[in-house]
Design a protein around this motif. Structure first.
Motif, PDB file in Angstrom:
ATOM      1  N   ASP A   1      73.403  24.148  72.132  1.00  0.00           N
ATOM      2  CA  ASP A   1      72.958  25.261  72.962  1.00  0.00           C
ATOM      3  C   ASP A   1      74.116  25.843  73.773  1.00  0.00           C
TER       4      ASP A   1
ATOM      5  N   PHE B   1      67.251  26.514  72.745  1.00  0.00           N
ATOM      6  CA  PHE B   1      66.314  25.425  72.463  1.00  0.00           C
ATOM      7  C   PHE B   1      65.414  25.079  73.645  1.00  0.00           C
ATOM      8  N   VAL B   2      65.730  25.615  74.816  1.00  0.00           N
ATOM      9  CA  VAL B   2      64.871  25.420  75.989  1.00  0.00           C
ATOM     10  C   VAL B   2      64.709  26.759  76.693  1.00  0.00           C
ATOM     11  N   PRO B   3      63.584  26.981  77.358  1.00  0.00           N
ATOM     12  CA  PRO B   3      63.393  28.228  78.112  1.00  0.00           C
ATOM     13  C   PRO B   3      64.378  28.314  79.280  1.00  0.00           C
ATOM     14  N   SER B   4      64.594  29.520  79.764  1.00  0.00           N
ATOM     15  CA  SER B   4      65.544  29.716  80.864  1.00  0.00           C
ATOM     16  C   SER B   4      64.925  29.432  82.229  1.00  0.00           C
TER      17      SER B   4
ATOM     18  N   ARG C   1      61.503  25.040  81.149  1.00  0.00           N
ATOM     19  CA  ARG C   1      62.500  24.065  80.688  1.00  0.00           C
ATOM     20  C   ARG C   1      61.976  22.637  80.865  1.00  0.00           C
TER      21      ARG C   1
ATOM     22  N   VAL D   1      59.147  21.883  78.284  1.00  0.00           N
ATOM     23  CA  VAL D   1      59.657  21.670  76.929  1.00  0.00           C
ATOM     24  C   VAL D   1      60.384  20.334  76.823  1.00  0.00           C
TER      25      VAL D   1
ATOM     26  N   TYR E   1      55.380  25.760  72.951  1.00  0.00           N
ATOM     27  CA  TYR E   1      55.488  26.437  74.240  1.00  0.00           C
ATOM     28  C   TYR E   1      55.363  27.937  73.998  1.00  0.00           C
TER      29      TYR E   1
ATOM     30  N   GLN F   1      57.590  30.853  71.888  1.00  0.00           N
ATOM     31  CA  GLN F   1      59.023  30.591  71.891  1.00  0.00           C
ATOM     32  C   GLN F   1      59.309  29.266  71.194  1.00  0.00           C
TER      33      GLN F   1
ATOM     34  N   SER G   1      61.204  26.019  70.365  1.00  0.00           N
ATOM     35  CA  SER G   1      61.999  25.206  71.284  1.00  0.00           C
ATOM     36  C   SER G   1      62.314  23.852  70.662  1.00  0.00           C
ATOM     37  N   MET G   2      63.072  23.050  71.403  1.00  0.00           N
ATOM     38  CA  MET G   2      63.398  21.721  70.921  1.00  0.00           C
ATOM     39  C   MET G   2      62.150  20.849  70.773  1.00  0.00           C
TER      40      MET G   2
ATOM     41  N   ASP H   1      59.416  21.760  69.273  1.00  0.00           N
ATOM     42  CA  ASP H   1      59.013  21.970  67.885  1.00  0.00           C
ATOM     43  C   ASP H   1      59.979  21.283  66.922  1.00  0.00           C
TER      44      ASP H   1
END
Length: 213
Positions: A76, A84-87, A92, A95, A157, A160, A162-163, A165
């Motif tokens: 990342d 891979f993670v939300p901001s 975050r 996830v 999530y 979006q 993400s890690m 998934d």
């Protein structure tokens, strides 16, 4: 050009995760197959470069990176899209909690070295070993379903990827190998279906790997 080498095993959940992550980031990499079935992870040639003797290990030029979630974090930082993670901090944390539920609570109890120890060192019959596997996977997936459902959308999530998934898909693949029933996890199955439709996931699938032994 950066030289990227992934030391992996085709059916290793953690290796499968990292293949997905590299594909999503659009990174080309060499694969070095380490057969867990043959015990190659314990060979001196491998433990000299990875003392823990696990897969995956990612070589990034001179760096040697271990632990799949740490590799996600590194990737990342190197390639921003897709993240891979939300901001946002709340997203975050959510996830990460989902990913860690798989990577820390489900997977370690059921990886190959644990199953081998149960059978060879503790003398358990194969039926008991399989029962151990299913028990911990079912308990973990039930918790994951409940945690994910309130905020899930197309993926675990929202919409979006993400890690979470990236961790989910290999875990469900291996769960099916041990005949874990999946009907009780509609949220997880929906996210899995969305992920498996993506080329990055298809290319990382164990059946798509050249070496399968």
């Amino acid at each position: 050009m950066t030289r990227i080498v992934l030391h992996d095993y085709f059916r290793s959940s953690a290796s499968y995760r990292v293949r997905i992550a590299l594909n999503l980031k659009g990174l080309s990499y060499e694969q070095h197959h380490v057969s867990l079935a043959k015990g190659e992870q314990k060979d001196a040639a491998y433990t000299d470069i990875n003392p823990q003797g696990f897969v995956p290990m990612l070589e990034w030029d001179e760096l040697r990176l271990t632990q799949s979630l740490a590799i996600f974090d590194f990737l990342d930082a190197q390639v921003k899209e897709p993240p891979f993670v939300p901001s946002d901090p709340e997203g975050r944390a959510h996830v990460l909690a989902l990913a860690l539920t798989i990577a820390c609570d489900i997977h370690p109890l059921n990886n190959l070295r644990v199953l081998k120890y149960l059978k060879t060192e503790l003398g358990q019959e194969q039926a008991a070993v399989d029962g151990w596997y299913r028990h911990w996977v079912e308990e973990g997936l039930a918790a994951l379903e409940a945690l994910a459902a309130p905020k899930a959308g197309r993926f675990l999530y929202g919409d979006q990827l993400s890690m979470a998934d990236i961790c989910l898909v290999p875990q469900l693949y291996n769960g099916r190998r041990f005949d874990v029933p999946m009907d009780a996890y509609p949220t997880l199955l929906s996210a899995e279906a969305s992920a498996l439709a993506l080329p990055a996931f298809k290319a990382a699938h164990p059946d798509a790997q050249e070496v399968q032994s």
